[in-house]
Design a protein around this motif. Structure first.
Motif, short mmCIF file in Angstrom:
data_model
loop_
_atom_site.label_atom_id
_atom_site.label_comp_id
_atom_site.label_asym_id
_atom_site.label_seq_id
_atom_site.Cartn_x
_atom_site.Cartn_y
_atom_site.Cartn_z
N LYS A 1 46.44 44.04 42.98
CA LYS A 1 46.51 45.46 42.63
C LYS A 1 46.95 46.31 43.82
CE LYS A 1 43.14 47.27 40.26
NZ LYS A 1 41.76 47.63 39.81
N THR B 1 32.98 42.08 44.98
CA THR B 1 33.50 41.48 43.75
C THR B 1 32.78 42.09 42.55
OG1 THR B 1 31.90 39.65 43.77
CG2 THR B 1 34.01 39.28 44.88
N VAL C 1 43.21 43.69 47.17
CA VAL C 1 42.46 44.06 45.97
C VAL C 1 43.08 43.32 44.79
CG1 VAL C 1 41.65 45.90 44.45
CG2 VAL C 1 41.94 46.34 46.90
N LEU C 2 42.29 42.48 44.12
CA LEU C 2 42.77 41.67 43.01
C LEU C 2 42.22 42.17 41.68
CD1 LEU C 2 42.35 37.96 44.19
CD2 LEU C 2 44.37 39.41 44.37
N GLU C 3 42.98 41.92 40.62
CA GLU C 3 42.47 42.10 39.26
C GLU C 3 41.46 40.99 38.98
OE1 GLU C 3 43.11 44.28 36.94
OE2 GLU C 3 45.07 45.20 37.30
N SER D 1 35.79 43.48 37.20
CA SER D 1 37.09 44.15 37.07
C SER D 1 38.02 43.92 38.25
CB SER D 1 36.88 45.66 36.88
OG SER D 1 36.19 46.21 38.00
N GLU D 2 37.46 43.77 39.46
CA GLU D 2 38.31 43.56 40.63
C GLU D 2 37.54 42.93 41.77
OE1 GLU D 2 39.78 47.50 41.60
OE2 GLU D 2 38.21 47.77 43.10
N SER D 3 38.31 42.39 42.73
CA SER D 3 37.74 41.76 43.91
C SER D 3 38.45 42.29 45.15
CB SER D 3 37.89 40.23 43.85
OG SER D 3 37.30 39.70 42.69
N ARG D 4 37.67 42.49 46.21
CA ARG D 4 38.23 42.98 47.48
C ARG D 4 37.87 42.00 48.59
NH1 ARG D 4 39.26 48.69 47.29
NH2 ARG D 4 38.68 49.57 45.27
N HIS E 1 45.27 35.40 39.82
CA HIS E 1 44.95 36.83 39.93
C HIS E 1 46.19 37.62 40.33
CE1 HIS E 1 40.52 36.46 39.70
NE2 HIS E 1 40.73 35.29 40.28
N LYS F 1 37.48 39.01 38.81
CA LYS F 1 36.49 38.49 39.75
C LYS F 1 36.95 37.15 40.31
CE LYS F 1 31.53 37.69 40.26
NZ LYS F 1 30.21 37.80 39.59
#
Length: 239
Positions: free
Chosen positions: A202, A171, A137-139, A174-177, A199, A141
């Protein structure tokens, strides 16, 4: 494949590498009937290694477990800072097992534990290219250009990474998975790769090692591998 004796002993869970060096200096280790010396290279699959007259790894029943490591635990067996380690979570196992490979203090997920030194070595060594899959999970897009860079290799301080597999899950601004699969084992590799594409991670959960899958195993809990999982894992390292 030959490696230094103290490294093989440490991988087999005897003690830290430094402590293993002292055991060798004390003349307590023999290899193929000869007293070993520091720096000797051995093949754990072919050489007969005895410590105090007992085979490396002993005659204990072979155990194969997976654990869902919670945040805040380390996978180092001997920690000078006294932090909680994953062996605290399997303290009811009578055999002396040890974690195979690393998973960072601030990462979660699948840890493979065993007392099978030969299999542990193969799973851990990058030359066997056992894939490890992470839920990331990233901060922010992630762009398709960044996905392409992950898939083709990221240049890090210690060299370019091997191509990774990326499966986008979700995506937003706010965040990307996504799921990221690599077969290298560099220190904090996934976090460093993501930092290079701009990125911050998280949350990072390892969900697979070769044919082993974390599934719905609760955090902090472990289970024994099935016979089929053991067979598939051994097949993966011997293929």
């Amino acid at each position: 494949m030959e490696e230094r004796l103290q490294k093989v002993m440490a991988h087999a869970g005897v003690d830290s590498r430094r402590a293993c060096e002292e055991i060798i200096r004390e003349g307590r280790v023999t290899v193929n009937g000869e007293v070993a010396h520091l720096g000797l290279k051995v093949n754990p699959q072919e050489d007969i290694i005895l410590i105090d007259g007992k085979p490396l790894g002993g005659t204990e029943q072979k155990r194969y477990l997976i654990l869902n490591k919670p945040f805040g635990f380390i996978t180092t067996v001997n920690d000078q800072f006294g932090r909680k380690d994953v062996l605290d979570l399997v303290s009811d196992i009578p055999e002396r097992i040890y974690p195979v490979g690393r998973l960072d203090f601030d990462s979660e997920g699948l840890v493979f534990l065993t007392n099978d030194g030969s299999l542990a070595h193969k799973v851990m060594h990058p030359s066997f290219e056992i894939p490890k899959t992470y839920s990331v999970v990233l901060e922010g897009k992630i762009t398709m250009d960044s996905v392409y860079r992950l898939r083709t290799g990221i240049i890090l301080e210690d060299g370019r990474t091997a191509p990774a597999k990326v499966k986008l899950l979700e995506t937003s601004n706010s965040e990307s998975r996504f799921h990221l699969t690599i077969h290298e084992g560099r220190n904090r590799q996934v976090r460093r790769m993501c930092s290079k594409i701009g990125h911050e991670v998280k949350r990072l959960i390892r969900v697979g090692i070769g044919p082993l899958e974390l599934g719905n195993l609760p955090s902090g809990k472990y289970r024994n591998l099935t016979k089929e999982e053991i067979r598939l894992l051994k097949q993966a390292v011997d293929s």
